[in-house]
Design an enzyme around this catalytic site. Structure first.
Site, mmCIF file in Angstrom:
data_model
loop_
_atom_site.group_PDB
_atom_site.id
_atom_site.type_symbol
_atom_site.label_atom_id
_atom_site.label_comp_id
_atom_site.label_asym_id
_atom_site.label_seq_id
_atom_site.Cartn_x
_atom_site.Cartn_y
_atom_site.Cartn_z
ATOM 1 N N ALA A 77 71.478 137.899 -37.653
ATOM 2 C CA ALA A 77 72.808 137.446 -38.061
ATOM 3 C C ALA A 77 72.916 135.924 -38.039
ATOM 4 C CB ALA A 77 73.866 138.052 -37.141
ATOM 5 N N ASP A 141 71.404 137.210 -32.969
ATOM 6 C CA ASP A 141 71.642 135.908 -33.589
ATOM 7 C C ASP A 141 70.352 135.294 -34.104
ATOM 8 O OD1 ASP A 141 72.501 133.395 -34.330
ATOM 9 O OD2 ASP A 141 72.958 132.717 -32.294
ATOM 10 N N CYS A 142 70.339 134.898 -35.377
ATOM 11 C CA CYS A 142 69.175 134.247 -35.980
ATOM 12 C C CYS A 142 68.750 133.000 -35.226
ATOM 13 C CB CYS A 142 69.510 133.899 -37.436
ATOM 14 S SG CYS A 142 68.338 132.799 -38.258
ATOM 15 N N PHE A 143 69.719 132.223 -34.725
ATOM 16 C CA PHE A 143 69.406 130.929 -34.111
ATOM 17 C C PHE A 143 69.126 131.033 -32.614
ATOM 18 C CE2 PHE A 143 71.099 129.573 -38.133
ATOM 19 C CZ PHE A 143 70.349 128.448 -38.423
ATOM 20 N N LYS A 159 66.313 124.914 -32.810
ATOM 21 C CA LYS A 159 66.213 125.448 -34.170
ATOM 22 C C LYS A 159 67.331 124.858 -35.017
ATOM 23 C CE LYS A 159 66.078 129.868 -36.665
ATOM 24 N NZ LYS A 159 65.915 131.326 -36.500
#
Length: 236
Positions: A77, A141-143, A159
């Protein structure tokens, strides 16, 4: 080879942004579009995009008040707001030979141009090392962690850009999103991006994508299910 450059003049809804990328990808995959495209766009509201195979209910539990839209690419996400997204849509055989050694090498070759543009905007970066920053359960979470196809700030390891690809029948869609809390001048980054991508993409020339005609139209209430295809504008 001539590439199409599409820098959208206005932010668009999360539904439109994802469906536009999906249509461009399908058109190149199915032979309806004769040249590759770089698309730069923003978001008109806070929203969340999720990976193609990610569980939507897990994300909705964490972000109950935000619209959630599925990306055509994978990953986890991403919360959008004031961030900037860059999509590259092409075919494997349209890339320089050096990029076709592996999927990861094509990721990184495209990212090399984006990283050069970030440097022009004042941010020194490195390719992700695939570190494992998550000590507990895997985050949605992608990050939350950095993969080898992502970009991190030099020195801190933070990131700053998430990246994901989709490949089908020789077609490639690579979506890259800058972190929403990243403090850089988006205008400087965007102005530098075309020149910085020219060599990595093997772009012999650029043509402006016609932004005056919609790639597709739909009602937001219906979302992607209400999608109606329209004429896909070609470059000027």
């Amino acid at each position: 080879m001539q590439w199409q450059w599409w820098e959208q003049s206005q932010p668009a809804s999360p539904w439109e942004n994802m469906e536009t990328d999906a249509v461009l990808f399908a058109d190149i995959r199915d032979g309806r579009r004769p040249s590759p495209v770089v698309r730069v766009y923003k978001w008109d509201r806070p929203s969340v995009t999720i990976g193609r195979l990610q569980n939507e209910e897990d994300v909705r539990a964490q972000y109950p008040d935000l619209p959630i839209v599925r990306r055509p690419t994978g990953g986890r996400a991403v919360v959008h707001g004031d961030d900037l997204t860059v999509s590259v849509v092409t075919r494997d055989e349209w890339l320089p030979i050096a990029q076709k050694r592996s999927v990861l090498s094509s990721y990184r070759q495209i990212l090399s141009g984006v990283m050069s543009a970030l440097e022009m905007a004042g941010l020194q970066t490195d390719l992700g090392l695939g570190n494992a920053r998550e000590a507990g359960p895997r985050s949605i979470d992608c990050f939350a962690s950095t993969a080898s196809c992502d970009v991190a700030e030099r020195g801190t390891g933070r990131k700053v850009l998430g990246s994901a690809q989709r490949r089908e029948h020789g077609a490639i869609l690579q979506q890259m999103t800058l972190a929403s809390n990243l403090v850089i001048d988006h205008n400087v980054f965007t102005r530098s991006l075309k020149d910085c991508l020219t060599e990595p993409l093997g772009a012999g020339s650029w043509a402006n994508f016609v932004d005056s005609e919609s790639v597709l139209c739909y009602t937001e209430e219906q979302g992607p299910q209400g999608l109606l295809r329209r004429h896909v504008a070609h470059g000027a």
